[in-house]
Design an enzyme around this catalytic site. Structure first.
Site, PDB file in Angstrom:
ATOM      1  CB  CYS A 100      38.475   8.343  50.893  1.00  0.00           C
ATOM      2  SG  CYS A 100      39.986   9.462  51.272  1.00  0.00           S
ATOM      3  NE  ARG A 101      44.330   5.242  54.860  1.00  0.00           N
ATOM      4  CZ  ARG A 101      45.158   5.939  55.394  1.00  0.00           C
ATOM      5  NH1 ARG A 101      45.335   6.126  56.598  1.00  0.00           N
ATOM      6  NH2 ARG A 101      46.252   6.470  54.709  1.00  0.00           N
TER       7      ARG A 101
END
Length: 124
Positions: free
Chosen positions: A81-82
């Site tokens: 993800c981020r």
């Protein structure tokens, strides 16, 4: 109950963390499937080259990833993800659904891009 269980509370083992460079190397060698679980708007900045995309919020996420693995829940899969938080949740969901070879990319896309690893434009 062993010492490890006493110290760490037992239960399900922690999800292994994988370094972005190792994830990329294994992806290139087709030794794992990489899944980006960020949102569609985040994908506009690019996704890891070779990665599949499905949002963490998608109610069919687990089924979709099962499809990416050609319906083999023992196939190696890494989620990104981020920053590593949402992919950690996604990895726990997958492990809870019976996937046996799940890892989380440490540091997420922030670490991936900091390491200058390949990114491709997102296309639906």
């Amino acid at each position: 109950m062993g010492l490890f269980d006493k110290l760490f509370g037992g239960g399900k083992p922690a999800i292994p963390q994988i370094d972005p460079a190792e994830a990329n190397a294994r992806l290139r060698k087709k030794q794992l499937v990489l899944v980006d679980v960020r949102t569609e708007s985040e994908w506009q900045d690019g996704v890891p080259k070779g990665a599949h995309t499905v949002t963490l919020g998608d109610p069919r996420m687990v089924d979709t990833i099962y499809g990416f693995l050609k319906e083999d829940a023992s196939a190696p899969v890494a989620v990104i993800c981020r920053s590593g938080m949402r992919s950690g949740r996604a990895a726990k969901l997958l492990a809870g659904a019976g996937f046996t070879n799940v890892s989380n990319v440490r540091g997420g896309m922030m670490a991936w891009t900091a390491a200058n690893l390949p990114v491709k434009p997102y296309r639906k």
